[in-house]
Enzyme design. Structure first.
Site, short mmCIF file in Angstrom:
data_model
loop_
_atom_site.label_atom_id
_atom_site.label_comp_id
_atom_site.label_asym_id
_atom_site.label_seq_id
_atom_site.Cartn_x
_atom_site.Cartn_y
_atom_site.Cartn_z
N ASP A 1 0.83 -1.20 0.00
CA ASP A 1 0.00 0.00 0.00
C ASP A 1 0.87 1.25 0.00
O ASP A 1 2.08 1.20 0.30
CB ASP A 1 -0.89 -0.04 1.25
CG ASP A 1 -2.19 0.73 1.09
OD1 ASP A 1 -2.30 1.52 0.13
OD2 ASP A 1 -3.08 0.56 1.94
N ASP B 1 -10.53 2.07 -3.60
CA ASP B 1 -11.13 1.81 -2.28
C ASP B 1 -12.64 1.80 -2.37
O ASP B 1 -13.32 1.50 -1.39
CB ASP B 1 -10.68 2.86 -1.27
CG ASP B 1 -9.35 2.49 -0.64
OD1 ASP B 1 -8.93 1.33 -0.80
OD2 ASP B 1 -8.75 3.36 0.01
#
Ligand code: DGJ
Length: 740
Positions: free
Chosen positions: A478, A548
């Protein structure tokens, strides 16, 4: 031989299966662009295409050669200062501060194969059987500085790979701009397709006709960004998914980038693509060289599906890690949206156990397993387990998952540091900051200076220890914030503009070392969702978390936009709980799965919170996906154009296998309509001669019929339906099989 050269006319003709790319050395010693488009025969010269007419009020090459006017000439890799005022591809600053270059043609070299670029993600042909590479060399008239234009063509792909390198043997120079490629086109009758948005709304398609002046798609964030994507397309106004001319451009790079399309005074179009020059300059001393990232160019006259497919085919064969490129990816369950950071080992084990029962193959433990990370204020950089959460370490937890026969994946955010961390206590100077300036937080976290070798070494060692301890199968890498106060202690004052690129080179080095040391670990890149969805990342991490936003409807827009420049195996797509975490929308489990099937499929919810009936549905979905996984992930992907997809309410996608004997299509309808007329769905990519069965129909259909006459689709909800189904956000799926 796909690279034809003519020594006498100094002409270079690169041919792919269906395209020709031609350039020629022109009177100033530079390379002029002759033609890029559908294949044309090889000739010694195309003098008619290179005809020059003198225009008034324009600079000329010399007193004698007045028809050579750079402003009107299509070039391969242009600079400034000699009368071409369009966007430059490169700018060099010389020791006297001047920024006018004159490079002259020296020669060329043709080689079989395509070498990987050291330190940079790049295309490759490791066997040396598919590619032919051409390097054309130019030398600065005043300095001992060489410029190489690199081109590669591949036997089976309608793609040209370009990059540039500079080699210095003389006085130190500064490269102020070094883009990867330029393409000059003879007219401006194109639409620009770009894929733009923001966090949770990445890569939506925008299509606009070109206008005079420059139009740019760019990132200055030192990541390729949620906001713009390096992939762009120029298409004729009448081009759609099924027909028409289109040029595709993409960049194998993950940092700040610039794609500029400029329509000039004579209605010609220049495209340049590469590292964003605002964030860049590079000092080149004697004995040093600089290599730009690679740009991918592709042309078709068969529509945008063909363009996406030919670029995707090339990525699969020559860009994505071959260890995974054609492999089926595991069905995973990720605990992020199920628990966020609020979990215990036992709570996770319940999710794992339920996942195992449904047939899911891998458990991915997301953020919150390390340091004392119970919230996002803390612990980034402390890549050792939170003993409170895992009594026997993360290795102990991993072995419980493995014992159940599931794979185990783990989340890292390798480039980050929290102020509240052991790492910061030990190395506060490793954080990117500008002395004396306030440090700008984002999500309460800061970024490590990946331009420092000791930082890369340290993170490599810490991650390696965890990978070994857990026998890790997968890493979600990430990157949740952009860089501010850009500065590195590793460079002197006059070279700070090298930082942005050096940062990315550090990231690439870490990826390279980890993927070499642990070749069986599958990487998924992520940057708050799709903030670094680019080919640079895809070289190391074959898949990327798309966004997301896991809402099925938003994902239709995002995945549809993404599909223009990337292929389904590249995008992570999960079924999450409803109401959706980002938009609060309630969509059916069925629709959520049918959207996520087109991608590297998984779940991101607590299965224990589903009803028994829903859990049964999940089992069926997992079983179905396993059967069809190869087709979904690696089949040829089509966006369906049909009369109703002309509205924003209906989208159609289809995947087809190589011999066109199997296909799956889904028709998404966002909102239901009252009293609709009859709906027809037009398949694509089938064999017109083959006979097919659709779902469980008794009747069979020829491919020609399904594609041309269409297929009747029942309305979503008859008025008499009782109980009323969730009729908005509908997904109707068609499994198509050849029967002869
Ligand atoms: C952002 C990612 O996109 C999410 O999937 C999740 O991993 C969080 N970060 C964790 O902090």
């Amino acid at each position: 031989m796909p690279v034809f050269t003519n020594e006498e006319t100094k002409l270079f003709h690169l041919q792919t299966k269906n395209t020709s790319y031609i350039f020629q050395i022109i009177a100033n010693g530079a390379a002029g662009q002759v033609y890029y488009g559908a294949k044309v025969p090889v000739k010694p010269s195309y003098s008619n295409l290179m005809t020059m007419e003198e225009h008034d009020c324009t600079n000329t090459l010399s007193e004698e050669n007045t028809s050579f006017q750079l402003e009107l000439i299509k070039q391969e890799y242009a600079t400034q200062g000699k009368g071409d005022f369009r966007e430059a591809a490169y700018v060099i600053q010389y020791p006297d501060g001047s920024r006018t270059s004159e490079f002259e043609y020296q020669g060329y070299q043709v080689e079989k194969g395509k070498k990987r670029l050291p330190g940079l993600p790049s295309s490759f042909d490791d066997e040396g059987t598919d590619a032919t590479s051409l390097t054309v060399t130019f030398k600065d008239r005043l300095y001992d500085l060489t410029m190489n234009l690199h081109y590669t063509v591949f036997n089976d792909d309608d793609v040209i790979v370009r990059s540039t390198s500079f080699e210095n043997k003389g006085d130190t120079v500064m490269i102020d701009r070094a883009l990867s490629a330029q393409l000059d086109l003879p007219d401006d009758n194109y639409d620009l397709l770009q894929f733009s948005g923001t966090w949770a709304r990445e890569r939506h398609l925008y299509r606009n006709h070109l206008r005079p002046g420059t139009q740019s798609v760019a990132s200055r964030r030192i990541n390729s960004s949620h906001h713009e994507n390096p992939a762009i397309i120029l298409a004729r106004p009448n081009t759609d998914n099924n027909q028409g001319e289109a040029f595709g451009f993409n960049l194998v790079y993950s940092g700040s980038f610039l794609d500029t399309v400029e329509v000039d005074q004579f209605n010609t179009t220049r495209v340049v693509t590469g590292i964003h020059p605002d964030d860049f300059s590079w000092q080149l001393e004697a004995g040093q060289s600089f290599q730009t990232p690679e740009a991918i160019l592709s042309y078709t006259n068969a529509g945008m599906n063909a363009l996406s497919q030919q670029m995707g085919h090339f990525y699969r064969d020559h860009l994505i890690n071959p260890h995974f490129a054609k492999e089926d990816r595991p069905i995973l369950i990720n605990n992020w949206e199920a628990t966020f950071m609020d979990f215990t080992e036992e709570k996770l084990m319940k999710i794992v156990t339920k996942a195992k029962e449904t047939g899911i193959e891998m458990f991915v433990l997301d953020d919150g397993w390390f340091g004392h990370r119970d919230n996002d204020l803390t612990s980034l950089g402390d890549w050792f387990v939170d003993q409170k959460k895992f009594l026997n370490g993360v290795g102990g937890f991993a072995s419980r998952v493995h014992k159940l026969g599931m794979k185990f994946g783990l989340w890292f955010e390798p480039e980050m540091i929290s102020i509240d961390s052991k790492l910061y206590e030990d190395h506060p100077d490793w954080m990117i900051q500008t002395k004396g300036r306030l440090a700008t937080p984002a999500r309460h976290q800061f970024v490590l200076d990946m331009a420092r070798q000791e930082v890369v070494d340290d993170i490599f060692n810490k991650m390696s220890a965890v990978i070994k301890d857990t026998k890790l199968d997968y890493i979600k890498w990430d990157m949740n914030r952009t860089i501010t106060e850009a500065f590195t202690a590793t460079l002197p004052a006059n070279r700070q503009q090298e930082f942005a690129h050096r940062y990315i080179l550090g990231v690439y080095q870490l990826y390279e070392r980890l993927t070499q040391a642990f070749p069986s670990v599958l990487f998924e890149s992520c940057a708050s969702g799709g903030g670094r969805f680019d080919l640079g990342m895809m070289y190391y991490a074959p898949q990327a978390w798309c966004s997301d936003d896991t809402d099925a409807v938003e994902r239709i827009y995002i995945q549809d936009g993404t599909s223009y420049g990337y292929i389904p195996s590249m995008w992570g797509a999960h079924v999450s709980a409803v109401p959706n975490d980002q938009v609060g929308r309630v969509t059916s489990l069925d629709t959520r799965a049918k959207v996520a099937y087109f991608g590297a499929f998984g779940y991101e919810l607590d299965l224990n919170e589903l009803s028994e009936e829903e859990q049964e549905t999940v089992k069926e979905q997992v079983a179905f996906y396993k059967q069809q996984r190869h087709l979904f992930q690696h089949g040829t992907f089509y966006r369906i154009d049909s009369p109703d997809t002309a509205t924003d309410n209906v989208y159609g996608w289809q995947v087809v296998n190589d011999d066109q004997s199997e296909a799956i299509a889904v028709r998404f309808q966002i909102l239901n309509e009252p009293n609709p007329g009859y709906i027809r769905f037009y398949f694509t990519g089938l064999d017109p001669e083959k006979t097919y069965q659709v779902n469980d129909d008794e009747e069979t259909y020829s491919g020609a019929e399904l594609m041309n006459a269409g297929y009747f689709v029942a309305r979503i909800m008859p008025r008499s339906a009782s109980p009323k189904p969730l009729a908005d956000f509908n997904a109707t799926m068609f499994v198509v099989k050849a029967v002869d």
